[in-house]
Design a protein around this motif. Structure first.
Motif, PDB file in Angstrom:
ATOM      1  N   PHE A 388       0.803  -1.134   0.065  1.00  0.00           N
ATOM      2  CA  PHE A 388       0.090   0.005  -0.238  1.00  0.00           C
ATOM      3  C   PHE A 388       0.928   1.222  -0.120  1.00  0.00           C
ATOM      4  CE2 PHE A 388      -1.878   3.384   2.550  1.00  0.00           C
ATOM      5  CZ  PHE A 388      -3.264   3.457   1.782  1.00  0.00           C
ATOM      6  N   PHE A 389       1.775   1.251   0.896  1.00  0.00           N
ATOM      7  CA  PHE A 389       2.677   2.402   0.813  1.00  0.00           C
ATOM      8  C   PHE A 389       3.573   2.709  -0.173  1.00  0.00           C
ATOM      9  CE2 PHE A 389       6.877   4.405   2.038  1.00  0.00           C
ATOM     10  CZ  PHE A 389       6.431   5.236   2.631  1.00  0.00           C
ATOM     11  N   LEU A 390       4.125   1.414  -0.843  1.00  0.00           N
ATOM     12  CA  LEU A 390       4.790   1.638  -1.985  1.00  0.00           C
ATOM     13  C   LEU A 390       3.973   2.128  -3.241  1.00  0.00           C
ATOM     14  CD1 LEU A 390       7.343   0.801  -3.750  1.00  0.00           C
ATOM     15  CD2 LEU A 390       6.378  -1.502  -3.936  1.00  0.00           C
ATOM     16  N   ARG A 391       2.686   2.034  -3.406  1.00  0.00           N
ATOM     17  CA  ARG A 391       2.004   2.320  -4.411  1.00  0.00           C
ATOM     18  C   ARG A 391       1.913   3.843  -4.501  1.00  0.00           C
ATOM     19  NH1 ARG A 391      -1.881  -2.553  -3.384  1.00  0.00           N
ATOM     20  NH2 ARG A 391      -0.973  -4.311  -4.762  1.00  0.00           N
ATOM     21  N   TRP A 392       1.246   4.239  -3.075  1.00  0.00           N
ATOM     22  CA  TRP A 392       1.005   5.519  -2.858  1.00  0.00           C
ATOM     23  C   TRP A 392       2.186   6.678  -2.954  1.00  0.00           C
ATOM     24  CZ3 TRP A 392      -3.514   8.023  -3.202  1.00  0.00           C
ATOM     25  CH2 TRP A 392      -4.494   7.254  -3.313  1.00  0.00           C
ATOM     26  N   SER A 393       3.244   5.820  -2.462  1.00  0.00           N
ATOM     27  CA  SER A 393       4.554   6.559  -2.460  1.00  0.00           C
ATOM     28  C   SER A 393       4.807   7.104  -3.891  1.00  0.00           C
ATOM     29  CB  SER A 393       5.835   5.976  -1.723  1.00  0.00           C
ATOM     30  OG  SER A 393       6.827   6.485  -2.038  1.00  0.00           O
ATOM     31  N   LEU A 394       4.660   6.318  -4.900  1.00  0.00           N
ATOM     32  CA  LEU A 394       4.828   6.563  -6.324  1.00  0.00           C
ATOM     33  C   LEU A 394       3.887   7.635  -6.756  1.00  0.00           C
ATOM     34  CD1 LEU A 394       6.027   3.249  -7.870  1.00  0.00           C
ATOM     35  CD2 LEU A 394       7.255   5.102  -7.402  1.00  0.00           C
ATOM     36  N   VAL A 395       2.624   7.404  -6.263  1.00  0.00           N
ATOM     37  CA  VAL A 395       1.373   8.444  -6.493  1.00  0.00           C
ATOM     38  C   VAL A 395       1.858   9.943  -6.303  1.00  0.00           C
ATOM     39  CG1 VAL A 395      -0.802   9.152  -5.993  1.00  0.00           C
ATOM     40  CG2 VAL A 395      -0.463   6.712  -6.716  1.00  0.00           C
ATOM     41  N   ALA A 489       5.467   7.293 -13.438  1.00  0.00           N
ATOM     42  CA  ALA A 489       5.452   6.836 -12.230  1.00  0.00           C
ATOM     43  C   ALA A 489       4.037   6.375 -11.868  1.00  0.00           C
ATOM     44  CB  ALA A 489       5.418   8.148 -11.220  1.00  0.00           C
ATOM     45  N   LEU A 490       2.885   6.977 -12.459  1.00  0.00           N
ATOM     46  CA  LEU A 490       1.690   6.478 -12.246  1.00  0.00           C
ATOM     47  C   LEU A 490       1.473   5.024 -13.047  1.00  0.00           C
ATOM     48  CD1 LEU A 490      -0.463   9.916 -12.769  1.00  0.00           C
ATOM     49  CD2 LEU A 490       0.033   8.475 -10.590  1.00  0.00           C
ATOM     50  N   ALA A 491       2.008   4.983 -14.281  1.00  0.00           N
ATOM     51  CA  ALA A 491       2.192   3.659 -14.822  1.00  0.00           C
ATOM     52  C   ALA A 491       2.641   2.748 -14.065  1.00  0.00           C
ATOM     53  CB  ALA A 491       2.874   3.772 -16.179  1.00  0.00           C
ATOM     54  N   ALA A 492       3.791   3.014 -13.110  1.00  0.00           N
ATOM     55  CA  ALA A 492       4.495   2.104 -12.254  1.00  0.00           C
ATOM     56  C   ALA A 492       3.401   1.643 -11.228  1.00  0.00           C
ATOM     57  CB  ALA A 492       5.536   2.571 -11.685  1.00  0.00           C
ATOM     58  N   VAL A 493       2.306   2.465 -10.808  1.00  0.00           N
ATOM     59  CA  VAL A 493       1.534   2.539  -9.832  1.00  0.00           C
ATOM     60  C   VAL A 493       0.473   1.178 -10.369  1.00  0.00           C
ATOM     61  CG1 VAL A 493      -0.303   3.366  -8.184  1.00  0.00           C
ATOM     62  CG2 VAL A 493       1.673   4.568  -8.671  1.00  0.00           C
ATOM     63  N   ALA A 494       0.066   1.520 -11.692  1.00  0.00           N
ATOM     64  CA  ALA A 494      -0.772   0.331 -12.219  1.00  0.00           C
ATOM     65  C   ALA A 494      -0.260  -0.782 -12.307  1.00  0.00           C
ATOM     66  CB  ALA A 494      -1.252   1.054 -13.709  1.00  0.00           C
ATOM     67  N   VAL A 495       1.039  -1.107 -12.674  1.00  0.00           N
ATOM     68  CA  VAL A 495       1.727  -2.419 -12.601  1.00  0.00           C
ATOM     69  C   VAL A 495       1.529  -2.867 -11.315  1.00  0.00           C
ATOM     70  CG1 VAL A 495       3.737  -3.536 -13.086  1.00  0.00           C
ATOM     71  CG2 VAL A 495       2.985  -1.660 -14.603  1.00  0.00           C
ATOM     72  N   LEU A 496       1.881  -1.961 -10.251  1.00  0.00           N
ATOM     73  CA  LEU A 496       1.994  -2.622  -8.737  1.00  0.00           C
ATOM     74  C   LEU A 496       0.639  -3.272  -8.203  1.00  0.00           C
ATOM     75  CD1 LEU A 496       4.583  -0.194  -7.048  1.00  0.00           C
ATOM     76  CD2 LEU A 496       4.921  -2.697  -7.714  1.00  0.00           C
ATOM     77  N   LEU A 497      -0.426  -2.647  -8.837  1.00  0.00           N
ATOM     78  CA  LEU A 497      -1.870  -3.084  -8.442  1.00  0.00           C
ATOM     79  C   LEU A 497      -1.916  -4.592  -8.870  1.00  0.00           C
ATOM     80  CD1 LEU A 497      -4.144  -0.108  -9.796  1.00  0.00           C
ATOM     81  CD2 LEU A 497      -3.427  -0.628  -7.358  1.00  0.00           C
TER      82      LEU A 497
END
Length: 516
Positions: A388-395, A489-497
């Protein structure tokens, strides 16, 4: 009872709990600070060294024309830029290969002896550079560039891998993510100190003195590692691993295999493929691709749009490093601890799910690993917060980076430089997550694999966003680079989902590749 190489690490950890200032974890943090000071001590002076040696070489073949600055010529600037580029490429190339050497050293001799090697050889490298600086001119440049070969055996990538491996072994599983962050914070503080002192000493005592001092600091780091880094039996790092008949080169590159999809056996007996680590690695790659260029991008944009001087960029980067170090050392561990407690409380009394990684290896791990697990039965509780923290950190990083494009005054750049470090926890968090997703016997290889992913991504971002920034500069719209950076960065969040921990009650299946 004295502590020697036959003493289980867990016993040493329990004894040092009563004296936390001298605990194994704190000794590792001190090592990270000390070695990073030595590594960064010559980063600023080496640019001036190349310029001076290019100047000396130029006037071997040309007559001095009595200009105020004899080295301020286009030919010298061009030669200096070429030599710095060669140095950067060789450093990156040797750093990637050094990562594999360090992984092999850890598996063969353990983290302590590996760290001694990873600091002793850089001492030799800088000592060779002292000779090159003394010789000067073209011969000196060749000596300095040739010294990079030593980085194959000991260098920056390797020492970080060794320290992360040791750090993950001396703390409880629930504390690994926080420990990785604190280690990166100590490295950032050491880097900031090295940059600052290296430049000051070079100006005050001559350009050769920083290289001499760096040699001494590396030597002290090697001695410190020998006596103060806790001994970890290399066999314990792979305890429970199934013996396979693999060629030596396969073992040398073993960390890459950890990133492959895993086979799971669900609680109902059905088999499935788990892609958690694979998507994690891909997301981290894209995350570093987005965040790795941000510091350089801000400096270049500040210089182009607001005419920042080198001193102003220096203050900007020094402030950025100090805030990043403070955040990772102080705020990041508290955030992870509080976040894990929050996620655990959301379970509302639900019985903690069996850890699929540990359950699948209960029959294979030794008594030390089982004892460590029994010390904290809730070690895996709330681990979903790390993802959770990893995704929102990139957001957050993407939003701050995109907002920098709206900067209209110089202090807006300083504000961005202040906020960006608050999103710097993605790297240690990813290391914490990957050690939770893999088997205990694969932790060292998993850390090696994630470090390799970060290094390749850092190399890629320099080429990709360097080209993007140059292209937008041609049309006078450099600010658009920030939007591209934020989009990645947002594309990275999408992958991490798509990255998740194995389902509760499932087991990771250990396969013998030689039988496949």
């Amino acid at each position: 009872m004295t502590i020697d190489e036959s003493t289980p690490l867990l016993q040493e950890h329990l004894r040092t709990e009563k004296a936390p200032r001298f605990s194994a974890a704190n000794r590792i943090l001190v090592a990270g600070f000390l070695i990073s000071v030595a590594l960064s001590f010559t980063q600023v002076p080496i640019l001036y060294v190349f310029r001076r040696m290019e100047c000396e070489e130029f006037y071997k073949h040309h007559i001095f024309d009595n200009t105020p600055d004899r080295c301020k010529r286009a030919e010298i600037d061009s030669g200096t830029a070429a030599q710095v580029s060669i140095l950067g490429l060789s450093t990156t190339f040797c750093g990637v290969l050094n990562l594999f050497f360090a992984g092999w050293q850890i598996g063969r001799w353990g983290p302590r002896r590996a760290l001694v090697l990873q600091t002793a050889f850089p001492a030799l490298r800088v000592a060779i550079q002292v000779v090159g600086v003394t010789v000067g001119a073209r011969e000196g440049i060749v000596i300095v560039q040739s010294s990079q070969i030593v980085s194959l055996i000991g260098g920056m990538s390797g020492y970080l891998l060794v320290l992360n491996t040791a750090a993950g072994e001396v703390v409880e599983p629930s504390e690994r993510t926080a420990m990785f962050g604190m280690l990166q914070g100590s490295v950032m503080l050491g880097t900031a100190v090295g940059y600052l002192l290296g430049g000051i000493i070079g100006d005050a005592y001559g350009i050769r003195r920083p290289f001499e001092i760096a040699t001494v600091i590396f030597s002290l780091s090697s001695v410190y590692s020998m006596f103060f880094i806790p001994y970890i039996d290399p066999k314990s790092l792979h305890e429970g691993a199934k013996e396979t008949k693999q060629p030596r080169w396969s073992k040398f590159l073993g960390g890459v295999r950890v990133l492959c999809p895993k086979r799971l056996r669900l609680g109902n007996g059905r088999a499935m493929t788990h892609y958690g680590i694979t998507f994690l690695a891909l997301g981290v790659f894209m995350g570093v691709l987005a965040t790795g260029y941000a510091p350089m991008l801000i400096q270049m944009y500040a210089t182009a749009a607001f005419n920042f001087l080198p001193s102003e960029n220096g203050y900007l980067m020094a402030t950025n490093s100090l805030i990043r170090g403070f955040f990772l050392l102080v705020l990041f561990p508290k955030t992870i601890t509080a976040g894990r407690a929050w996620f655990s409380s959301k379970q509302d009394g639900h019985i903690e799910a069996v850890d699929p990684v540990r359950e699948s290896s209960d029959d294979m791990v030794g008594p030390e690993e089982q004892a460590r697990a029994s010390l904290n039965s809730c070690s895996q509780s709330g681990r979903e917060f790390d993802l959770f923290f990893l995704r929102w950190s990139l957001v957050f990083d993407g939003l701050v980076t995109a907002s920098t494009a709206f900067a209209t005054e110089g202090w807006h750049i300083y504000l961005a430089g202040f906020l960006l470090p608050l999103a710097s926890g993605s790297a240690p968090t990813s290391k914490g997550v990957v050690t939770e997703m893999c088997l205990p016997s694969e932790r060292a290889e998993a850390l090696q694999a994630m470090t390799l992913v970060e290094n390749v991504a850092m190399l890629s971002t320099l080429g990709l966003f360097g080209f993007i920034f140059s292209s937008f500069s041609m049309v006078g719209k450099t600010y658009l680079t920030f939007y591209c950076n934020a989009a990645v960065a947002l594309a990275a969040v999408a992958v991490l989902l798509f990255s998740h921990f194995p389902p509760p009650g499932s087991k990771l299946e250990v396969t013998d590749e030689s039988e496949e």
